[in-house]
Write a protein that holds these residues in place. Structure first.
Motif, PDB file in Angstrom:
ATOM      1  N   LEU A  12       0.086 -19.462 -11.382  1.00 37.72           N
ATOM      2  CA  LEU A  12       0.565 -19.795 -10.065  1.00 37.72           C
ATOM      3  C   LEU A  12       0.750 -18.751  -9.000  1.00 37.72           C
ATOM      4  O   LEU A  12       0.487 -18.632  -7.993  1.00 37.72           O
ATOM      5  N   ALA A  13       1.650 -17.669  -9.562  1.00 39.08           N
ATOM      6  CA  ALA A  13       2.117 -16.733  -8.837  1.00 39.08           C
ATOM      7  C   ALA A  13       0.961 -15.866  -8.395  1.00 39.08           C
ATOM      8  O   ALA A  13       0.772 -15.448  -7.164  1.00 39.08           O
ATOM      9  N   VAL A  14      -0.124 -15.673  -9.281  1.00 42.43           N
ATOM     10  CA  VAL A  14      -1.264 -15.135  -8.843  1.00 42.43           C
ATOM     11  C   VAL A  14      -2.165 -15.755  -7.573  1.00 42.43           C
ATOM     12  O   VAL A  14      -2.672 -15.249  -6.650  1.00 42.43           O
ATOM     13  N   ALA A  15      -1.998 -17.198  -7.762  1.00 44.68           N
ATOM     14  CA  ALA A  15      -2.472 -17.919  -6.698  1.00 44.68           C
ATOM     15  C   ALA A  15      -1.949 -17.982  -5.516  1.00 44.68           C
ATOM     16  O   ALA A  15      -2.754 -17.828  -4.303  1.00 44.68           O
ATOM     17  N   LEU A  16      -0.677 -17.939  -5.264  1.00 44.90           N
ATOM     18  CA  LEU A  16       0.162 -17.707  -3.984  1.00 44.90           C
ATOM     19  C   LEU A  16      -0.061 -16.282  -3.475  1.00 44.90           C
ATOM     20  O   LEU A  16      -0.382 -16.152  -2.341  1.00 44.90           O
ATOM     21  N   ILE A  17      -0.303 -15.113  -4.168  1.00 43.43           N
ATOM     22  CA  ILE A  17      -0.304 -13.864  -3.706  1.00 43.43           C
ATOM     23  C   ILE A  17      -2.115 -13.919  -3.067  1.00 43.43           C
ATOM     24  O   ILE A  17      -1.894 -13.303  -2.120  1.00 43.43           O
ATOM     25  N   TYR A  18      -2.814 -14.307  -4.048  1.00 43.59           N
ATOM     26  CA  TYR A  18      -4.166 -14.171  -3.559  1.00 43.59           C
ATOM     27  C   TYR A  18      -4.326 -15.097  -2.168  1.00 43.59           C
ATOM     28  O   TYR A  18      -4.970 -14.720  -1.317  1.00 43.59           O
ATOM     29  N   ALA A  19      -3.675 -15.985  -2.025  1.00 41.21           N
ATOM     30  CA  ALA A  19      -3.979 -16.911  -0.771  1.00 41.21           C
ATOM     31  C   ALA A  19      -3.316 -16.252   0.362  1.00 41.21           C
ATOM     32  O   ALA A  19      -4.019 -16.791   1.203  1.00 41.21           O
ATOM     33  N   ALA A  20      -2.196 -15.814   0.070  1.00 37.45           N
ATOM     34  CA  ALA A  20      -1.736 -15.188   1.437  1.00 37.45           C
ATOM     35  C   ALA A  20      -2.597 -13.946   1.802  1.00 37.45           C
ATOM     36  O   ALA A  20      -2.582 -13.645   3.185  1.00 37.45           O
TER      37      ALA A  20
END
Length: 306
Positions: A12-20
């Motif tokens: 989930l943290a990876v998805a947030l970082i990539y999304a930004a």
């Protein structure tokens, strides 16, 4: 699975970082840095950091001809080609289009798993590939998106991001055996070293053209974000997760990226979400969901009782 919640939290943290990153990168490219120059600024420091951490940790070295070849292929597909295609494509298209195009990665993971690991492709999964392929084709062509017209370079940009998703899917399958055999830092140090060798010839000229003395503070923050959270943190978390989860689970978490990326892009005025894109996204999500369905084990036929 003992580490189940930790794995999901990491992904989930990876998805947030990539999304930004989809919106942040558009702030930097192409006004302040070319896409390939930005990649050099991202990959070279990461290669040095991972190399230093691997030495300090005293981790095992990669051994054997097969593992050396696999690590080189991971560096080429997961770092070199992956980064060149992604930033080159994002520079030409919109944040939402790029994030949606990347959701085909789980399909690539399935196909690569079928070819390299012998995983079976069922009719349901085959239909999922077809549905997602239709959605991706509509997205890449720019048809039916509605809203403001896309930039003339969007189609080429979408194709490059699609190829990025292909190589990332191949990387996830290739790197899994290495991550389960060696410490993560050992593997990351090797693949980033290979990736740096791949990207340097493409981005060396662009990295020299950047006017470092006059970069605004916000652009410096975005560049540091791409080196530390986007590169160091995401690869550490992804590769740690591969010790406890199948590559397909990492692919499934890519579903979150376009949702989060769209919220960030629309909220910051970088892009607009339309009903046409919603239809394209629905086709891709439906197809990837079908692909994620595991085949049921065959049930042996019972002999007929007379």
């Amino acid at each position: 699975m003992q580490n189940s919640w930790r794995v999901h939290l990491a992904l989930l943290a990876v998805a947030l970082i990539y999304a930004a990153n989809y919106s942040l990168a558009k702030d930097v490219m192409p006004r302040y840095a070319g896409p390939f120059g930005l990649i050099v600024l991202r990959v070279l420091p990461a290669a040095l950091i991972f190399g230093l951490l691997a030495r300090l940790s005293g981790g095992a070295r990669i051994e054997g001809r097969a593992d050396h070849i696999r690590s080189i292929l991971c560096g080429i597909s997961g770092i070199g080609l992956n980064q060149l295609l992604f930033f080159g494509g994002l520079n030409l298209t919109t944040p939402i289009n790029a994030s949606l195009t990347q959701t085909v990665s789980p399909i690539v993971v399935l196909l690569a798993s079928a070819l390299l690991l012998g995983e079976r492709i069922t009719r349901v999964r085959a239909s999922g590939i077809a549905v997602a392929g239709l959605g991706a084709a509509l997205l890449i062509s720019g048809r039916g998106s509605g809203g403001a017209p896309l930039p003339p370079t969007a189609t080429l940009g979408n194709v490059l991001v699609l190829l990025n998703a292909v190589f990332f899917g191949i990387y996830l399958v290739l790197v899994t055996p290495l991550m389960r055999k060696y410490p993560p830092l050992t593997v990351l140090a090797r693949i980033f070293l290979v990736g740096a060798v791949v990207v340097l010839p493409f981005g060396w000229q662009q990295v020299q053209l950047i006017d470092y003395a006059h970069l605004p503070t916000g652009i410096w923050v975005a560049i540091v974000y791409m080196v530390i959270p986007l590169t160091i943190f995401t690869y550490l978390l992804n590769n740690w997760a591969l010790k406890y989860a199948a590559p397909a689970l990492l692919g499934v978490y890519i579903y979150l990226q376009p949702v989060l990326a769209a919220l960030i892009a629309v909220g910051t005025g970088k892009d607009a979400f339309t009903w046409g894109r919603a239809l394209q996204a629905s086709l891709i999500f439906l197809g990837v969901w079908l692909v994620s369905q595991k085949p049921r084990p065959a049930v042996p036929l019972e002999p007929v009782q007379d």
